[in-house]
Design a protein around this motif. Sequence first.
Motif, mmCIF file in Angstrom:
data_model
loop_
_atom_site.group_PDB
_atom_site.id
_atom_site.type_symbol
_atom_site.label_atom_id
_atom_site.label_comp_id
_atom_site.label_asym_id
_atom_site.label_seq_id
_atom_site.Cartn_x
_atom_site.Cartn_y
_atom_site.Cartn_z
ATOM 1 N N SER A 14 0.838 -1.201 0.000
ATOM 2 C CA SER A 14 0.000 0.000 0.000
ATOM 3 C C SER A 14 0.873 1.251 0.000
ATOM 4 O O SER A 14 2.097 1.184 0.162
ATOM 5 C CB SER A 14 -0.907 0.008 1.234
ATOM 6 N N ASP A 15 0.232 2.402 -0.171
ATOM 7 C CA ASP A 15 0.970 3.664 -0.136
ATOM 8 C C ASP A 15 0.916 4.302 1.248
ATOM 9 O O ASP A 15 1.160 5.495 1.406
ATOM 10 C CB ASP A 15 0.424 4.642 -1.179
ATOM 11 N N GLU A 16 0.591 3.509 2.239
ATOM 12 C CA GLU A 16 0.554 3.998 3.610
ATOM 13 C C GLU A 16 1.766 3.460 4.370
ATOM 14 O O GLU A 16 2.354 2.454 3.980
ATOM 15 C CB GLU A 16 -0.743 3.544 4.286
#
Length: 234
Positions: A14-16
């Motif tokens: 994810s981009d988290e």
Amino acid sequence: MRDPNPITRAAMASDEPVFRQVGVGPWQEEHPEQPLPTDPRYDPELLEQGDRRNVLDRYRYWKVDAIRDDLDRRGRHDFEVAVENWTHDFNIGSMVRTANAFAARRVHIVGPHKWNRKGSLMTELYQHVVHDPDIATMTATLREEAAGQGESTPRMIAIDNVPGAVPMETYRFPRRCLLMFGAEGPGLSEKALELADDVVYISQFGSVRSINAGAAAAVAMHSWICQHAEVAGP
């Protein structure tokens, strides 16, 4: 090597997370059109390097002594905190940090002088921390101080879930009081419970006998705040 859990794999793909940056950079980067302040409360090193400390924005770039003095000027609250240090409990640092957050008048470390500062995140620098060799000495000192200042001795309130304790949810905290906390596991010593004016427990509804000592201290201090502090609006 075992494949990672699907949740872990998805999380890594994810981009988290994206976290906000805490604090401020060097003064000249933050205020390029303003000269360096000459106010003696400002720390030249922080002005040059930036200030990423865990302090309120109004204290950015301030020296430690200046912050502590300003907290005194604004007025600390009328409760004090005592923490028994017989087991070098890792929760003590967290309790000191919470006492700072709620502007306790003082924190007493009872027992050996060396205590576990890891959880305090340097907040002891802004807090009045005193050392007492044992509960009896601390109690006698508080009585002497109160007599010398023409004040009443703070009511000593033990926070522990022992027979005879009353629920915190219905307890009315005195404005001037001392909240006593023990170690993770054994709780408060027999002497602390003997000298306490009141013993208060936090109601719980799960399967465990007690909550974390640092969490219990936060709940108790915030209960005092809810009853006595003047809270500003949003």
